[in-house]
Every structure is written in structure tokens, then in C-alpha cells.
Design a protein around this motif. Structure first.
Motif, PDB file in Angstrom:
ATOM      1  N   GLU A   8      43.053  53.237  27.804  1.00 39.02           N
ATOM      2  CA  GLU A   8      43.228  54.673  27.610  1.00 39.02           C
ATOM      3  C   GLU A   8      42.261  55.414  28.520  1.00 39.02           C
ATOM      4  OE1 GLU A   8      43.590  57.799  23.902  1.00 39.02           O
ATOM      5  OE2 GLU A   8      41.884  56.414  23.915  1.00 39.02           O
ATOM      6  N   CYS A   9      42.772  56.376  29.268  1.00 41.57           N
ATOM      7  CA  CYS A   9      41.919  57.216  30.104  1.00 41.57           C
ATOM      8  C   CYS A   9      42.416  58.652  29.984  1.00 41.57           C
ATOM      9  CB  CYS A   9      41.917  56.739  31.559  1.00 41.57           C
ATOM     10  SG  CYS A   9      43.516  56.863  32.389  1.00 41.57           S
ATOM     11  N   ARG A  10      41.884  59.524  30.822  1.00 38.71           N
ATOM     12  CA  ARG A  10      42.262  60.935  30.716  1.00 38.71           C
ATOM     13  C   ARG A  10      43.678  61.214  31.193  1.00 38.71           C
ATOM     14  NH1 ARG A  10      36.431  63.223  32.925  1.00 38.71           N
ATOM     15  NH2 ARG A  10      35.304  62.948  30.952  1.00 38.71           N
ATOM     16  N   LYS A  11      44.265  60.248  31.898  1.00 37.90           N
ATOM     17  CA  LYS A  11      45.601  60.481  32.445  1.00 37.90           C
ATOM     18  C   LYS A  11      46.698  59.672  31.767  1.00 37.90           C
ATOM     19  CE  LYS A  11      44.196  61.840  37.140  1.00 37.90           C
ATOM     20  NZ  LYS A  11      44.350  61.550  38.592  1.00 37.90           N
ATOM     21  N   SER A  12      46.364  58.485  31.259  1.00 39.16           N
ATOM     22  CA  SER A  12      47.435  57.635  30.750  1.00 39.16           C
ATOM     23  C   SER A  12      46.986  56.690  29.650  1.00 39.16           C
ATOM     24  CB  SER A  12      48.041  56.811  31.899  1.00 39.16           C
ATOM     25  OG  SER A  12      47.072  55.902  32.413  1.00 39.16           O
ATOM     26  N   PHE A  13      47.989  56.110  29.004  1.00 37.99           N
ATOM     27  CA  PHE A  13      47.801  55.102  27.974  1.00 37.99           C
ATOM     28  C   PHE A  13      48.684  53.925  28.353  1.00 37.99           C
ATOM     29  CE2 PHE A  13      49.430  52.928  24.279  1.00 37.99           C
ATOM     30  CZ  PHE A  13      48.313  52.737  23.480  1.00 37.99           C
ATOM     31  N   THR A  14      48.087  52.744  28.529  1.00 40.69           N
ATOM     32  CA  THR A  14      48.861  51.564  28.907  1.00 40.69           C
ATOM     33  C   THR A  14      48.402  50.365  28.079  1.00 40.69           C
ATOM     34  OG1 THR A  14      47.338  50.841  30.666  1.00 40.69           O
ATOM     35  CG2 THR A  14      49.050  52.419  31.281  1.00 40.69           C
ATOM     36  N   SER A  15      49.188  49.293  28.154  1.00 40.53           N
ATOM     37  CA  SER A  15      48.858  48.073  27.435  1.00 40.53           C
ATOM     38  C   SER A  15      49.454  46.891  28.192  1.00 40.53           C
ATOM     39  CB  SER A  15      49.437  48.128  26.016  1.00 40.53           C
ATOM     40  OG  SER A  15      50.855  48.161  26.053  1.00 40.53           O
TER      41      SER A  15
END
Length: 260
Positions: free
Chosen positions: A110-117
């Protein structure tokens, strides 16, 4: 230094700066305590996720592969874990520019631009607004309403558990400092002097417990009680009229740090 109150009062005021100026925050999300660690035995095929083949037309001539996911996948992957139940973690997640979560099933980013896994390495929704992404608008964006912005913070923070009830406002102090700087606002026991009339419209949605025996905050502040707090967002001036005006308010911090 464990057990040193003076040292704790000093260091707790710096926690927000530590996370806000970090490069990468590593979160042992599924660890129940400090003995568990980050790594778990997991099912490797699980990270491929679930896919289905579906036709695009009634004739069944054209097919495509679709990913299947729970409706609240992002919320479950970060918020539904032992670590997320701790009140202190909310500001760590909010202020850190990027966090790598070690879940028992997969890694989550998780960062300020996106959510990935691992299941969705290219993300699954480019429009998702992450928790650290909220801070981006207030750090770099135009200054808006402090009441409206603060109403997004309270519901996320208030359900968290704390070992010591007196830590409630301290665990939020890093975000409070950011708001004070960004909005040039005056902090008063979990609320803001600016637009205070609007911020008094809060209520407990669930989880209400007995009022703490030890004094923590004025009764008009949500910080005075425990439970899931919802604060009404600010209003469109054309739809609401205020019939009250706060003439004066004064608070005396119990410690030197006004945000604690």
C-alpha cells in the motif's frame, strides 16, 4: 526506555515524524505479538487467486478470463488483521508513504498511489483511495475544510484498541500535527477550534463502553469515551444553517505536548 515516563512523553511526540519520513514501513500484519514474526506456512497455489471463463455474448462465441475477488478485498487484506486492531497503527499506516504487509496468505503493498498484492500485482482498481493516499491531498493539495477532512480520520482511528486508555490522543498526535500545519488550525482535545460547531456532531455507532474512570478529555470531545465514533462530515452551506456559535473554548494539556 521501558518504564521511563519522561522518556516516553518525549519519544511519543516524535513517532509521527519517524513514519512520515520513512522510506518503507514493514508491517507484521498477522502477528499476534512480538514472538510471531512475519513469516507463515502458506498455500502457494492460493496466490494465483480465482479465475473464471465467461462468454461476452449470448451466442457464446467470444470468451474472456475474469478475476474473482471478494467485494471488500482491499479492506479485508489490510484492516481485517491483528495488527490493524491496534489504535497506534492507524497513524503509522496513514503517515508512512509506503507499507509492505506480511499477511499469512500473501504480501500486500500500500502506498499513496495504489494498493496491490501477490494475487493482483498490477492492482485491481486504479481508482482506489488508500489510507496514505488521503494525506497526499492535504500535504500537496489545496487547503480545504478542516472539519470535512478530520471527519474522515475519526471513524478509522476510534475503533482501535489501546493497552492504556490515556494513550488515545497520543496515538493520533502525528496526524494531528500534520493537520495543524496544513490547515493552520488550533487543536483542542481531539477537535479543532476552526469549524468546531460542525465537529460537535459526532456519535457512537457501536462498541460503546463505560466512561473511563480516569479523566482523558472534555465530555464534548469524542476522545472522552471509547467506541466506534462517526463524525458528520461538513455541510454544503446552501443545505444547512447554523443556529449556534461557540463564544470561547479553553483547554489545558495534561502534558507539555498539546497534541498528546
Amino acid at each position: 526506555m521501558q518504564g521511563d515516563l519522561e522518556d516516553w512523553q518525549h519519544e511519543s511526540t516524535l513517532m509521527g515524524a519517524v513514519y512520515a519520513n520513512s522510506s518503507l514501513n514493514i508491517a507484521a500484519a498477522d502477528s499476534l505479538d512480538s514472538n510471531t514474526g512475519c513469516f507463515f506456512d502458506r498455500n502457494p497455489p492460493g496466490i494465483y487467486g480465482c479465475k473464471v471463463k465467461a462468454t461476452k455474448d449470448k451466442e457464446g462465441l467470444s470468451e474472456s478470463i475474469w478475476d474473482v475477488m471478494p467485494e471488500y478485498y482491499a479492506l479485508q487484506m489490510i484492516s481485517d488483521c491483528p495488527l490493524a486492531s491496534r489504535a497506534w497503527v492507524f497513524q503509522e499506516r496513514f503517515l508512512a508513504p509506503r507499507t509492505l504487509y506480511f499477511r499469512a496468505s500473501e504480501l500486500v503493498w500500500e502506498c499513496r498511489k495504489s494498493f496491490t498484492s501477490e494475487i493482483f500485482p498490477d492492482s485491481f482498481d486504479n481508482q482506489v483511495l488508500t489510507t496514505p493516499g488521503l494525506s497526499k491531498y492535504w500535504i500537496r493539495g489545496k487547503r480545504g475544510s478542516v472539519a470535512e477532512s478530520w471527519s474522515l480520520i475519526i471513524p478509522g482511528f476510534s475503533p482501535g484498541n489501546r493497552t492504556f486508555g490515556s494513550d488515545k490522543l497520543v496515538a493520533l498526535s502525528g496526524i494531528s500535527r500534520l493537520f495543524a500545519t496544513k490547515f493552520a488550525a488550533s487543536y483542542i482535545a481531539g477537535l479543532w477550534r476552526e469549524e468546531l460547531e460542525l465537529q460537535l456532531v459526532w456519535y457512537v455507532t457501536c462498541g460503546l463502553t463505560a466512561r473511563p474512570k480516569a479523566y482523558r478529555a472534555p465530555t464534548w470531545s469524542w476522545a472522552a469515551i471509547d467506541g466506534d465514533i462517526f463524525q458528520e462530515p461538513t455541510y454544503d452551506g446552501s443545505n444547512m444553517r447554523l443556529y449556534l456559535s461557540i463564544e470561547d473554548v479553553a483547554v489545558k494539556p495534561m502534558i507539555e505536548d498539546q497534541f498528546g
